[in-house]
Design an enzyme around this catalytic site. Sequence first.
Site, PDB file in Angstrom:
ATOM      1  N   LYS A  14       0.864   4.530   9.373  1.00 36.03           N
ATOM      2  CA  LYS A  14       0.529   4.516   7.686  1.00 36.03           C
ATOM      3  C   LYS A  14       0.636   3.134   7.139  1.00 36.03           C
ATOM      4  O   LYS A  14      -0.495   3.357   6.299  1.00 36.03           O
ATOM      5  CB  LYS A  14       1.307   5.791   7.190  1.00 36.03           C
ATOM      6  CG  LYS A  14       1.376   6.038   6.062  1.00 36.03           C
ATOM      7  CD  LYS A  14       1.254   5.413   4.726  1.00 36.03           C
ATOM      8  CE  LYS A  14       1.114   5.844   2.954  1.00 36.03           C
ATOM      9  NZ  LYS A  14       1.129   4.827   2.233  1.00 36.03           N
ATOM     10  N   ASP A  19     -16.092   4.875   5.507  1.00 36.35           N
ATOM     11  CA  ASP A  19     -16.307   6.104   5.111  1.00 36.35           C
ATOM     12  C   ASP A  19     -14.176   6.528   6.099  1.00 36.35           C
ATOM     13  O   ASP A  19     -14.597   6.220   7.209  1.00 36.35           O
ATOM     14  CB  ASP A  19     -16.899   7.162   6.509  1.00 36.35           C
ATOM     15  CG  ASP A  19     -16.756   8.674   6.443  1.00 36.35           C
ATOM     16  OD1 ASP A  19     -15.564   8.802   6.358  1.00 36.35           O
ATOM     17  OD2 ASP A  19     -17.738   8.983   6.484  1.00 36.35           O
ATOM     18  N   HIS A  60       9.173  -2.614  -4.868  1.00 34.85           N
ATOM     19  CA  HIS A  60       9.735  -1.231  -5.266  1.00 34.85           C
ATOM     20  C   HIS A  60       9.075  -1.723  -6.902  1.00 34.85           C
ATOM     21  O   HIS A  60       8.927  -0.643  -8.239  1.00 34.85           O
ATOM     22  CB  HIS A  60       8.796  -0.292  -4.574  1.00 34.85           C
ATOM     23  CG  HIS A  60       8.285   0.333  -3.382  1.00 34.85           C
ATOM     24  ND1 HIS A  60       8.511   1.732  -2.527  1.00 34.85           N
ATOM     25  CD2 HIS A  60       6.858  -0.616  -2.967  1.00 34.85           C
ATOM     26  CE1 HIS A  60       7.126   1.227  -2.224  1.00 34.85           C
ATOM     27  NE2 HIS A  60       6.363   0.386  -2.059  1.00 34.85           N
TER      28      HIS A  60
HETATM   29  C1  MEV Z   1       4.257   2.271   2.883  1.00 35.69           C
HETATM   30  O1  MEV Z   1       3.594   2.971   2.491  1.00 35.69           O
HETATM   31  C2  MEV Z   1       3.887   1.798   4.501  1.00 35.69           C
HETATM   32  C3  MEV Z   1       5.541   2.081   5.373  1.00 35.69           C
HETATM   33  O2  MEV Z   1       6.244   2.737   4.966  1.00 35.69           O
HETATM   34  C4  MEV Z   1       4.846   1.636   6.728  1.00 35.69           C
HETATM   35  C5  MEV Z   1       5.982   1.636   6.888  1.00 35.69           C
HETATM   36  O3  MEV Z   1       6.981   1.694   6.859  1.00 35.69           O
HETATM   37  O4  MEV Z   1       5.876   0.551   8.608  1.00 35.69           O
HETATM   38  C6  MEV Z   1       6.056   0.954   4.117  1.00 35.69           C
END
Ligand code: MEV
Length: 422
Positions: free
Chosen positions: A259, A275, A374
């Site tokens: 992700k 896309d 964050h």
């Molecule tokens: C957050 O959007 C993405 C992370 O969780 C990726 C990861 O854990 O390697 C920080």
Amino acid sequence: MTSSRIPGFRDLTVEQRRQAVAEQAGLAVADLAALDPGGFSLEDAATMSENVVGAFSLPVGVAANLVVNGRDVLVPMVTEEASVVAAASNGARMARALGGFRTSSTGPLMQAQVQLVDVVDPLAARLRILEARDELVALADAQDPRLVEVGGGVRDLVVRVVDADGERYVVAHLVVDVRDAMGANAVNTMAEAVADRVAEIGGGRAVLRILTNKADLRLARARAVCDVQTLGGRRVVEDMVHAYKLAAADPYRAATHNKGIMNGVSAVVLATGNDTRAVEAGAHSHAISPEGRYTSLSTFEKDADDNLVATLELPMPVGLVGGATATHAGARAAVAMTGVRSAAELAELITAVGLAQNIAALRVLAGEGVQRGHMSLHAKNIAVAVGAGPDEVGPLVERLVAEKAFRHDRAEQVLAQIRGAR
Ligand code: MEV
């Protein structure tokens, strides 16, 4: 492009950033006006989709510091997630000391499938279809003379027999060089055009006639070496490798690890009008190991000097011609910013950004964790919400982060104190 390293970039105003980006990318500031929130008209929106009632805006950020094959690149990224653009810039900076990212790619080969059902002799049908290769290739090529003219067209015919739930399907693949297009339209048209003839030769009935998003013949690769000292020492490198090894072994971690890669990949795919779902579907299919297990898309290891060596390979079906990339003014401005000249170059750039994103995530996870970054963004939002002015946001955020107090009531109190002390 002169340099993608722009000191103090994040502290500039939007206008100053545009100026800096235009200067570095060799564009006029006016070329970036297509990225204005109003730069995409309702009329444009109505031609892109159906039942249109509006146009939806998201931030366009620019990741700095990236070097790909010795070339500095500023990277346009569209994302709703805070920290992604900053992380891409950080990852790019970590790789920069030892030369940035090296990339490569296969040719732009997309594949379309024609599925035959009700074939009585599937194994022989497969060979009959292969015997008709020249005829089928010519029929498919005839659908897109322009593609053939620019050097693309059908490169191969592959026929597979797929056993599925008691059925035996004959599945013919057209392998097509789509040049600078994403290629879905080209290969879908070809698949539909040859399907009846394939069915006739195979002795069955054609059902599906559609591209495969498992674009495993259209791969882009990126590699970077990150200096051990820049990363913070041997222990950090070792912990980043530990983080990777867990992703390689454990699907629960692999999903999050991947992700993080897609945070970078999808943001550039979207910014350039490509896309996102096609690229994401390709990535899913590529994350399956030869043993059939979901795993990490990237690899991390240590070199002989204890530096971190990271690699990433992904299917990357993106184009520069056709589709929104050509028609959306913002996407055109984003592509111009990168200076890429071919779909292959764009595919490699996107893969490098995915790897930069991944390196940055693992560096943070191996160190302080993601929440501090964050939380300071969160504190900034609270500061703005309680009415802090431009010169008050900084000191207020600093206090809220130091106190780990991310509440509006506390922000109001601290803001009053700051104002009282002036
Ligand atoms: C957050 O959007 C993405 C992370 O969780 C990726 C990861 O854990 O390697 C920080």
